[in-house]
Scaffold this motif. Structure first.
Motif, mmCIF file in Angstrom:
data_model
loop_
_atom_site.group_PDB
_atom_site.id
_atom_site.type_symbol
_atom_site.label_atom_id
_atom_site.label_comp_id
_atom_site.label_asym_id
_atom_site.label_seq_id
_atom_site.Cartn_x
_atom_site.Cartn_y
_atom_site.Cartn_z
ATOM 1 N N ASP A 624 40.983 52.751 40.617
ATOM 2 C CA ASP A 624 40.729 52.805 42.065
ATOM 3 C C ASP A 624 40.970 54.215 42.616
ATOM 4 N N LEU A 625 42.049 54.854 42.188
ATOM 5 C CA LEU A 625 42.333 56.204 42.681
ATOM 6 C C LEU A 625 41.299 57.204 42.179
ATOM 7 N N ASP A 626 40.875 57.063 40.938
ATOM 8 C CA ASP A 626 39.848 57.968 40.416
ATOM 9 C C ASP A 626 38.531 57.802 41.165
ATOM 10 N N GLY A 627 38.285 56.590 41.690
ATOM 11 C CA GLY A 627 37.063 56.341 42.461
ATOM 12 C C GLY A 627 37.258 56.443 43.952
ATOM 13 N N TYR A 628 38.445 56.904 44.385
ATOM 14 C CA TYR A 628 38.778 57.073 45.809
ATOM 15 C C TYR A 628 38.650 55.752 46.586
ATOM 16 N N ARG A 629 38.977 54.642 45.902
ATOM 17 C CA ARG A 629 39.004 53.335 46.565
ATOM 18 C C ARG A 629 40.457 53.071 46.989
ATOM 19 N N PHE A 630 40.849 53.749 48.047
ATOM 20 C CA PHE A 630 42.252 53.742 48.465
ATOM 21 C C PHE A 630 42.728 52.336 48.820
ATOM 22 N N ASN A 631 41.888 51.577 49.521
ATOM 23 C CA ASN A 631 42.295 50.229 49.922
ATOM 24 C C ASN A 631 42.486 49.330 48.708
ATOM 25 N N ASP A 632 41.598 49.450 47.729
ATOM 26 C CA ASP A 632 41.729 48.616 46.533
ATOM 27 C C ASP A 632 43.008 48.965 45.757
ATOM 28 N N ALA A 633 43.315 50.249 45.664
ATOM 29 C CA ALA A 633 44.540 50.666 44.970
ATOM 30 C C ALA A 633 45.776 50.130 45.695
ATOM 31 N N ALA A 634 45.766 50.212 47.025
ATOM 32 C CA ALA A 634 46.914 49.720 47.804
ATOM 33 C C ALA A 634 47.064 48.212 47.664
ATOM 34 N N VAL A 635 45.947 47.495 47.697
ATOM 35 C CA VAL A 635 45.997 46.032 47.565
ATOM 36 C C VAL A 635 46.500 45.653 46.172
ATOM 37 N N ALA A 636 46.070 46.378 45.143
ATOM 38 C CA ALA A 636 46.541 46.105 43.783
ATOM 39 C C ALA A 636 48.055 46.330 43.669
ATOM 40 N N LEU A 637 48.541 47.386 44.298
ATOM 41 C CA LEU A 637 49.983 47.660 44.315
ATOM 42 C C LEU A 637 50.743 46.543 45.025
ATOM 43 N N TYR A 638 50.231 46.176 46.187
ATOM 44 C CA TYR A 638 50.866 45.123 46.997
ATOM 45 C C TYR A 638 50.932 43.822 46.199
ATOM 46 N N ARG A 639 49.815 43.469 45.571
ATOM 47 C CA ARG A 639 49.747 42.215 44.813
ATOM 48 C C ARG A 639 50.725 42.230 43.641
ATOM 49 N N PHE A 640 50.776 43.351 42.910
ATOM 50 C CA PHE A 640 51.669 43.396 41.752
ATOM 51 C C PHE A 640 53.132 43.374 42.173
ATOM 52 N N ILE A 641 53.494 44.241 43.125
ATOM 53 C CA ILE A 641 54.917 44.357 43.478
ATOM 54 C C ILE A 641 55.413 43.122 44.215
ATOM 55 N N TRP A 642 54.651 42.681 45.220
ATOM 56 C CA TRP A 642 55.135 41.549 46.021
ATOM 57 C C TRP A 642 54.995 40.231 45.246
ATOM 58 N N THR A 643 53.771 39.908 44.837
ATOM 59 C CA THR A 643 53.515 38.593 44.254
ATOM 60 C C THR A 643 54.003 38.481 42.818
ATOM 61 N N GLU A 644 53.593 39.432 41.970
ATOM 62 C CA GLU A 644 53.913 39.294 40.554
ATOM 63 C C GLU A 644 55.357 39.683 40.238
ATOM 64 N N PHE A 645 55.807 40.805 40.795
ATOM 65 C CA PHE A 645 57.164 41.246 40.451
ATOM 66 C C PHE A 645 58.222 40.515 41.272
ATOM 67 N N CYS A 646 58.137 40.605 42.598
ATOM 68 C CA CYS A 646 59.201 40.035 43.443
ATOM 69 C C CYS A 646 59.173 38.505 43.456
ATOM 70 N N ASP A 647 57.998 37.918 43.720
ATOM 71 C CA ASP A 647 57.929 36.456 43.845
ATOM 72 C C ASP A 647 58.155 35.755 42.514
ATOM 73 N N TRP A 648 57.700 36.356 41.413
ATOM 74 C CA TRP A 648 57.824 35.692 40.120
ATOM 75 C C TRP A 648 58.761 36.413 39.160
ATOM 76 N N GLY A 649 58.559 37.717 38.974
ATOM 77 C CA GLY A 649 59.397 38.432 38.009
ATOM 78 C C GLY A 649 60.875 38.320 38.301
ATOM 79 N N VAL A 650 61.254 38.606 39.535
ATOM 80 C CA VAL A 650 62.672 38.548 39.916
ATOM 81 C C VAL A 650 63.199 37.126 39.786
ATOM 82 N N GLU A 651 62.423 36.135 40.273
ATOM 83 C CA GLU A 651 62.889 34.742 40.215
ATOM 84 C C GLU A 651 62.986 34.244 38.779
ATOM 85 N N LEU A 652 62.008 34.588 37.949
ATOM 86 C CA LEU A 652 62.041 34.160 36.548
ATOM 87 C C LEU A 652 63.219 34.774 35.797
#
Length: 859
Positions: A624-652
């Motif tokens: 996304d960053l190489d293609g200057y898709r800033f919104n897609d990169a930010a959404v991917a970060l948000y999804r990984f950190i909030w949903t995958e890491f915090c909601d599941w990784g930390v709880e697991l």
């Protein structure tokens, strides 16, 4: 600094920027591949607005990403001298003291302007630091510093010698306050004005011709009345003459194909000195050019009794005199376009004046290079806009009637009338006759002329001995790799840099040009003080922090679409920052479970799973960053950190403490991904978690690595089972209570999930994987079915409650259906009311279906 109990942006961000600068983190990495990007120089008069915040956030994200990825990054900062705006500020300050600039003279005025620039100008630079922007400040430039002054003179002299800069009497856009303007410095607005129908008496006394105009004050400069040669109404009058009202000067009646027979009366006045179309007619037909007002807009002797009046103030008086003389046929309302000065909003006049111009032929090679693909526009549709505008390019007026700016390097000899351009500041003699009687042209260059050299002048073109330029910068860093700017200055600035860069260096100044859209309010309206919808970036930083503002702007920045910014969205991403902060707090709380996070080896199941999901995020974000898709990169970060890491990784991890350090190591890598977007928070947390490391700002950006798809499938099934068991528990009112046992039946040939994680998060003492269907409270999902045996639960009170709820909902459904089946209601109720009731019925039907499902499961 230890982390406080709660996320506080002010505490997080305080002092960090000064540490980064002191450590020279923003300077180039000499060992890497060059990456060069030019900061669009903000005006020295400017203060940070939300458009600046977007532009500099996007640039900084790319710069930090490239720097962390090992590139030798130069982000070239600087300020523009902003000719008209700066002179206006200093003039107003003088006028407040009762002094006009003419009272003190040019040299003293320029000294005072430099004083103002050094003391008060450039406030925006400190504001950019608040935002976290990271250019190499040691290379900061000003478009009137010594090196760039030399470059400007070199460019002018070369283009002059090549015949691409010429002086002549042209019709220009004239602001009576700011002087000559180029075409794109004129802002056109639609106004509700008037169309004046004026009688021009025939000289032989046999009637009159009625002409229509929106500018009646200019009739004093008329040299003809013009009709279309095919207009039967006026054929018999062509060749005759009429008398101008009030002053009785005779002018002829002529015919020309350019007349629109449907406009007004079909007869038009011809004023070659004050109308662009009439100017072309006048040149083509050899008509006289009569100027009726001076550079300040004051009417001259050609206007009879109105001499000395300002042109617009004179209009109502002239119309009244025409009315009293019987020359007004009628006045009707008329919507038309009016041009205004982009700086002072004064109404602009077409005006013939001796000015300096860059010939449009300068653009030919630049157009070719862009179409050959040497410069790529992102989004790609902007190339079409560029081509369309460049195909209609006219000569560019570059002289301005100001004192502040780059003075035109042309000198005149009073003895032999020689005129020459030179890079010398004060040539001692005329090169032709050696006379000492020489004087420099009084005008200065259009600000966009010097700005047009920004991409090459800052790298040493035209000023090779500049101390702020590294040796071989021009050969190593030109073309620049990237330019990020707003689409609104594509023609003001980008096109000028392209045409001048190609002409002067033989190559395009940029490989890629990313054009972002506007920041609007949440309703899509342009922000303005009059509407009260302006979001001030500095105030926003005070309330939410620079990290939140940056991430919000990036997350909203989809290519080619305007941004709709609101306080609600800012709150959302402040919550995201808080979530990240709390994840770090959790890891610090478990500090005794692991060694240094940046030295940990991934071994546990959960560690392998989170690391694999991290690798998926790295690949996505890099792309996304190489293609200057800033919104897609930010959404991917948000999804990984909030949903995958915090909601599941930390709880697991609470089901396997051995994995805490390993997910901590994953979190450290996530902070590196986050750093270009949220530099303050990511660095503060990185330092707190990695005591041996310096700063995430200079840490390597994570590389793409192989994913473990088998462990991902296993945990995906476990997460699906946890969610499913929770839904099944909710069916029997056990949502937040522990249960003895749950069954998981897998539909497909999928990896077996690790049951201890399911048991911990679903709060079931035992989870059994089975291939047999069980009876009880069940939930069905994509890959599995979960069941809770209900024999051990007393569900009678729950069933009674659900049945009562169902009866109540049925009554509500019947009421809504009756209303919507009522012919009178459908015929008379407003559409909005009907739609509201239909939506309510759909919601009630959905609730009934859910109640039936729960009762069926319980029975």
């Amino acid at each position: 600094m230890s982390l406080g109990n709660n996320y506080n942006p002010k505490n997080i961000e305080s002092g960090l920027y000064e540490e980064w600068e002191k450590a020279d983190f923003f300077k180039s990495n000499k060992g890497g591949k060059p990456f060069t990007i030019m900061m669009p120089p903000p005006n020295v008069t400017g203060s940070l607005h939300i458009g600046h915040a977007l532009n500099h956030t996007l640039q900084d994200i790319i710069v930090r990403y490239k720097r962390m990825d090992g590139y030798d990054v130069l982000w070239q900062p600087g300020l523009d001298h902003a000719g008209i705006a700066t002179q206006n500020i200093v003039e107003k300050r003088l006028l407040a003291e009762g002094v006009k600039k003419e009272d003190i003279g040019r040299e003293e005025f320029i000294l005072k302007t430099w004083d103002w620039k050094n003391q008060s100008g450039g406030a925006i630079i400190s504001q950019l630091r608040r935002l976290g922007t990271s250019p190499d400040w040691s290379r900061e430039r000003f478009t009137m510093d010594d090196g760039l002054r030399r470059a400007v003179k070199q460019a002018f002299v070369r283009l002059y010698d090549e015949g691409l800069i010429v002086q002549g009497d042209y019709m220009v856009n004239w602001c009576t306050h700011d002087g000559a303007l180029s075409d794109i410095e004129v802002e056109h607005e639609e106004v509700e004005g008037a169309l004046y129908h004026i009688r021009y008496p025939l000289s032989d006394g046999d009637g009159a011709i009625v002409v229509a105009t929106t500018r009646p004050e200019t009739f004093f400069g008329d040299v003809a009345v013009m009709t279309h040669p095919c207009d039967e109404r006026y054929k018999h009058l062509v060749g005759k003459s009429v008398k101008l009202p009030l002053i009785n000067r005779e002018i002829g009646v002529i015919a020309d194909d350019c007349v629109d027979m449907s406009f007004g009366s079909g007869a038009v006045k011809v004023t070659p000195a004050h109308d662009q179309n009439d100017y072309e007619v006048g040149k083509r037909r050899g008509l006289e050019f009569i100027t009726i007002f001076d550079e300040a807009g004051m009417l001259n002797e050609m206007c009879g009794e109105f001499e000395g009046l300002e042109r617009l103030q004179a209009r109502p008086k002239i119309v009244e005199a025409l009315r009293q003389g019987g020359f007004i046929e009628k006045i009707e309302k008329h919507t038309h376009q009016v041009g205004r000065c982009y700086r002072c909003h004064n109404i602009v006049e077409p005006y013939i004046s001796k000015q300096w111009f860059v010939k449009k032929e300068i653009a030919v090679e630049a157009i070719k290079r862009v179409n050959d693909g040497e410069t790529k526009f992102i989004p790609s549709q902007w190339k079409n806009n560029f081509d369309a505008w460049m195909s209609e390019l006219r000569d560019w007026c570059i002289s301005r009637q100001l004192w502040w700016g780059h003075r035109i390097p042309v000198f005149y000899c009073s003895e032999c009338r020689n005129k020459w351009a030179t890079i010398e500041d004060d040539p001692p003699r005329c090169p032709r006759c050696h006379s000492l009687g020489i004087v420099q042209d009084p005008d200065v260059l259009d600000t966009w002329f010097s700005s047009g050299l920004w991409a090459i002048g800052t790298l040493g073109w035209g000023n090779e001995n500049d101390k702020k330029v590294e040796p071989n910068d021009l050969s190593n860093r030109s073309p620049n790799d990237l330019l990020i700017t707003g689409f609104d200055i594509l023609f003001f600035w980008v096109a000028r840099m392209l045409m001048m860069g190609v002409r002067l260096t033989g190559k395009t100044p940029f490989r890629e040009v990313y054009l972002h859209a506007l920041v609007r309010d949440e309703n899509g309206r342009k922000m303005s003080k009059s509407k009260g919808n302006v979001i001030d970036p500095i105030e926003t930083i005070e309330l939410y922090g620079a990290d939140t503002l940056r991430f919000t702007l990036a997350a909203l920045c989809a290519q080619g679409r305007d941004i709709r910014l609101s306080r609600k969205i800012l709150e959302t991403y402040k919550h995201f920052a808080n979530k990240i902060y709390n994840a770090a707090k959790y890891l610090l709380l478990k500090r005794d479970l692991y060694a240094e996070l940046d030295e940990i080896t991934i071994e546990t199941e959960l560690g392998r799973y989170m690391n694999s999901r991290l690798n998926a995020a790295i690949a996505e974000i890099r792309g996304d960053l190489d293609g200057y898709r800033f919104n897609d990169a930010a959404v991917a970060l948000y999804r990984f950190i909030w949903t995958e890491f915090c909601d599941w990784g930390v709880e697991l991890s609470k089901a396997d403490e051995r994995s805490v350090g390993e997910i901590g190591a994953v979190f450290i890598e996530a902070l590196k991904l986050l750093s270009p977007f949220m530099p303050f928070l990511s660095d503060r947390l990185y330092r707190a978690l990695c005591k041996k490391s310096t700063s995430v700002t200079v840490a390597p950006f994570p590389k793409v690595a192989k994913r473990d798809l088998e462990i991902e499938e296993s945990f995906n099934v476990a997460i699906e089972a946890i969610a499913s068991i929770r839904r099944a528990k909710a069916l029997i009112d056990q949502a937040n209570k522990p249960i003895e046992k749950a069954y998981v039946r897998l539909y497909k040939n999928v990896a077996l999930p690790p049951t201890r994680f399911i048991e911990k998060l679903a709060r079931a003492n035992k989870v059994e994987i089975t291939d047999k269907k069980q009876s009880g409270a069940s939930d069905i999902s994509e890959n599995l079915e979960t069941t809770i045996l209900i024999e051990n639960f007393d569900l009678s009170s729950l069933i009674i409650r659900l049945r009562a709820q169902k009866e109540k909902i049925i009554k509500e459904r019947d009421k809504l259906q009756g209303l919507l089946n009522n012919v009178d209601f459908i015929a008379n109720a407003p559409l909005q009311t009907r739609e509201k009731n239909r939506a309510a019925l759909a919601e009630v039907v959905k609730i009934l279906e859910e109640l039936d499902a729960r009762l069926k499961a319980l029975s």
